[in-house]
Design a protein around this motif. Sequence first.
Motif, PDB file in Angstrom:
ATOM      1  N   THR A   1      -2.126  -2.604  20.630  1.00 35.97           N
ATOM      2  CA  THR A   1      -0.842  -2.436  21.321  1.00 35.97           C
ATOM      3  C   THR A   1       0.240  -3.279  20.659  1.00 35.97           C
ATOM      4  OG1 THR A   1      -1.995  -2.032  23.414  1.00 35.97           O
ATOM      5  CG2 THR A   1       0.335  -2.655  23.535  1.00 35.97           C
ATOM      6  N   LEU A   2      -0.108  -4.534  20.361  1.00 36.23           N
ATOM      7  CA  LEU A   2       0.851  -5.434  19.718  1.00 36.23           C
ATOM      8  C   LEU A   2       1.226  -4.913  18.335  1.00 36.23           C
ATOM      9  CD1 LEU A   2       2.429  -8.087  19.680  1.00 36.23           C
ATOM     10  CD2 LEU A   2       0.368  -9.221  18.790  1.00 36.23           C
TER      11      LEU A   2
ATOM     12  N   ALA B   1       5.299   3.118  31.175  1.00 37.58           N
ATOM     13  CA  ALA B   1       4.995   2.114  32.207  1.00 37.58           C
ATOM     14  C   ALA B   1       3.738   1.327  31.840  1.00 37.58           C
ATOM     15  CB  ALA B   1       4.820   2.799  33.562  1.00 37.58           C
ATOM     16  N   THR B   2       2.699   2.056  31.427  1.00 37.33           N
ATOM     17  CA  THR B   2       1.456   1.385  31.033  1.00 37.33           C
ATOM     18  C   THR B   2       1.682   0.509  29.810  1.00 37.33           C
ATOM     19  OG1 THR B   2       0.149   3.227  31.890  1.00 37.33           O
ATOM     20  CG2 THR B   2      -0.940   1.754  30.320  1.00 37.33           C
TER      21      THR B   2
ATOM     22  N   SER C   1       3.660  -7.028  28.704  1.00 37.47           N
ATOM     23  CA  SER C   1       3.810  -8.190  29.591  1.00 37.47           C
ATOM     24  C   SER C   1       2.535  -9.022  29.584  1.00 37.47           C
ATOM     25  CB  SER C   1       4.136  -7.736  31.023  1.00 37.47           C
ATOM     26  OG  SER C   1       5.366  -7.069  31.066  1.00 37.47           O
ATOM     27  N   LYS C   2       1.396  -8.343  29.597  1.00 41.46           N
ATOM     28  CA  LYS C   2       0.125  -9.053  29.558  1.00 41.46           C
ATOM     29  C   LYS C   2      -0.001  -9.845  28.254  1.00 41.46           C
ATOM     30  CE  LYS C   2      -2.950  -8.875  31.998  1.00 41.46           C
ATOM     31  NZ  LYS C   2      -3.389  -9.796  33.064  1.00 41.46           N
ATOM     32  N   ILE C   3       0.417  -9.238  27.142  1.00 38.29           N
ATOM     33  CA  ILE C   3       0.342  -9.920  25.846  1.00 38.29           C
ATOM     34  C   ILE C   3       1.222 -11.168  25.853  1.00 38.29           C
ATOM     35  CG2 ILE C   3       0.960  -9.712  23.400  1.00 38.29           C
ATOM     36  CD1 ILE C   3       0.128  -6.741  23.609  1.00 38.29           C
TER      37      ILE C   3
ATOM     38  N   ASP D   1       7.711 -14.923  23.835  1.00 31.13           N
ATOM     39  CA  ASP D   1       8.728 -13.941  24.213  1.00 31.13           C
ATOM     40  C   ASP D   1       8.832 -12.903  23.106  1.00 31.13           C
ATOM     41  OD1 ASP D   1      10.889 -12.495  25.077  1.00 31.13           O
ATOM     42  OD2 ASP D   1      12.372 -14.101  24.745  1.00 31.13           O
ATOM     43  N   LEU D   2       8.367 -11.673  23.385  1.00 31.23           N
ATOM     44  CA  LEU D   2       8.369 -10.627  22.364  1.00 31.23           C
ATOM     45  C   LEU D   2       9.766 -10.115  22.064  1.00 31.23           C
ATOM     46  CD1 LEU D   2       5.172  -8.540  23.295  1.00 31.23           C
ATOM     47  CD2 LEU D   2       5.467 -10.238  21.471  1.00 31.23           C
ATOM     48  N   GLN D   3      10.766 -10.514  22.836  1.00 30.48           N
ATOM     49  CA  GLN D   3      12.146 -10.141  22.522  1.00 30.48           C
ATOM     50  C   GLN D   3      12.712 -11.007  21.406  1.00 30.48           C
ATOM     51  OE1 GLN D   3      13.611  -7.442  23.931  1.00 30.48           O
ATOM     52  NE2 GLN D   3      11.615  -7.159  24.905  1.00 30.48           N
ATOM     53  N   SER D   4      12.032 -12.111  21.136  1.00 26.63           N
ATOM     54  CA  SER D   4      12.495 -13.028  20.104  1.00 26.63           C
ATOM     55  C   SER D   4      12.135 -12.482  18.719  1.00 26.63           C
ATOM     56  CB  SER D   4      11.846 -14.405  20.299  1.00 26.63           C
ATOM     57  OG  SER D   4      11.996 -15.199  19.140  1.00 26.63           O
TER      58      SER D   4
END
Length: 572
Positions: free
Chosen positions: A492-493, A515-516, A522-524, A531-534
């Motif tokens: 997924t990542l 959604a899934t 979020s779990k990751i 923060d994956l937005q970074s």
Amino acid sequence: MPPMSGAKVPDLTALNLPTIADILILSEVRRGHPTIEAAANAINRPIRWVHVSEVADIAHLLRGGELILSTGVALPNTDDGLTRFISDLADARATGVVIELGRRFSTLPTALVQSAEAHSLPLIALHNEVPFVAITEAIHSIIVNAQIRQLQFGEVVHRTFHSLAAEGATLQNIIDQIAHLADCPAVFENVAHHVLAFAGATTDNPEIIDDWEQRSRKAAWADQTSFIDGEHWIATPVGARGQVWGRLILFPAPPLRPLQQTILELGATTLALNLLIEREENLLEHQTHRTLISDIIEHHYSSQDEIHTRAQSLGVTTRRQLLVAMIVLSDRGAPLSDITRHARAREEATAVSRALADADAIGLVGLIEPGRLGLLLSAPTDARMNSLLKAVATAIHERANQLTPVGSTVIGVGSPVKSIDDLHHSFADANQAAEAAENLPGDHLFVTTAEIRLRGLVHLMRDDPRIQNYAVRELGALVTYDERYHTDLIATLRAYLEAGGNKSTAAATMFMNRATFYHRLSKIEKILDCDLQSVESRSSLYVALIVHQSLDTQGHKHRRPPRGPSSPSGKA
């Protein structure tokens, strides 16, 4: 293709000895109104000779393949005696028995018939009197003519193989001749069960080499000529000096003719001689090339003129030429013994040398170590060098695919140089490019250092403990979580990062509703505490993922540092 001697090859069926079925249609036999009383399914056995006998204990005088003619006057009077008479003939490998009725029997005794049936020994009754001398003369004439034809054909076979050996025929030419002489398909395979040459396939048997490797691996190897059950093969090893290089296989239609076995064994000897001469020539040439390439890489020469002169003596012009190094790496998968590894390395060096010839190119080819070959190409201009690189790389892949699984060979190309003193840099670049190519996505004809980029760079550094520890710090908790809960959040990542942080695109790539997918992201973030937005987080994780993938795909799992700290509980 006709035999090289130019002699006419007879129909192999004309070389066969007559069978009982054949002699039953002779006019001399038909006068006796013959009937088959037992073992009708065995009347295709060949007759080597004919004996007229009126004694019951003839079996010990036989050598096998005889047809016995008798009136039965001296046969035993008891059922046990008749049964023993037949069993003794069967044990002596007699072809069959012909008994003329009238002098002793009006019909053949039941015990005689039953015993012949039980031992699959053809039993023929002649209901009219015929001169046995006429029968023996007719059959012996056929036998002698067949034997003469066999001798003549044997001479053609020996002359053909002598010519093939003397004239240095190619493997394919030898196999063509073997299939032609044996009148059946022929295949020559190497020890890796790859077909090197085959001939004789027709519209009646186009499937001869279908699924070859799988079928061949099921057929056990033997040190001598042997029959392969289930495939109707007859095979013999090809080799010399204690080494086996492959196996020659024929697909004869039953029954096997003795001359076909002779052709198989003579063909194997001719192939071995051909390969031995070729290997000796190639071995000397490869050693010379290898020494020169090694001296260039290690700078073991007194002057550039020395290298120019040595290269020119091998047919490679290096003065006032553009020079480029190539490195060819081969991945064999399963570990090999030292002997097999070096034998395979010699095969690969020969294959690359032939690839140069296929591409109408001249260059140096040297074995640096098993699985790693070095090449040096020269050309007068950039345009000619680019054309040469493509042609040579294409030919190398085509040749390599005959020895190793498709896609397991990679080629690295170094930077072009004009000076001998700079060639070791070109070889270093080519080596780095080849190493990196093993972990680059997609198929590449060859790879240069300009194409390595981040993935290739990481692959070259994968054994450094510092980069391994970096990957563990970044991804260790996620790897541990996946292993503990049998999830695949790493995938997924990877999809998210390769999509440049575009969640919708990544979700579509994973065939997952958004959604899934968002829930998994979020779990990751929770597991990795990031923060994956970074942009910096995504960049750091992407590098760590490349390291993780490089270690996995290159079999370095056993070198990896311990996993990261325990991850939070709960499944994704």
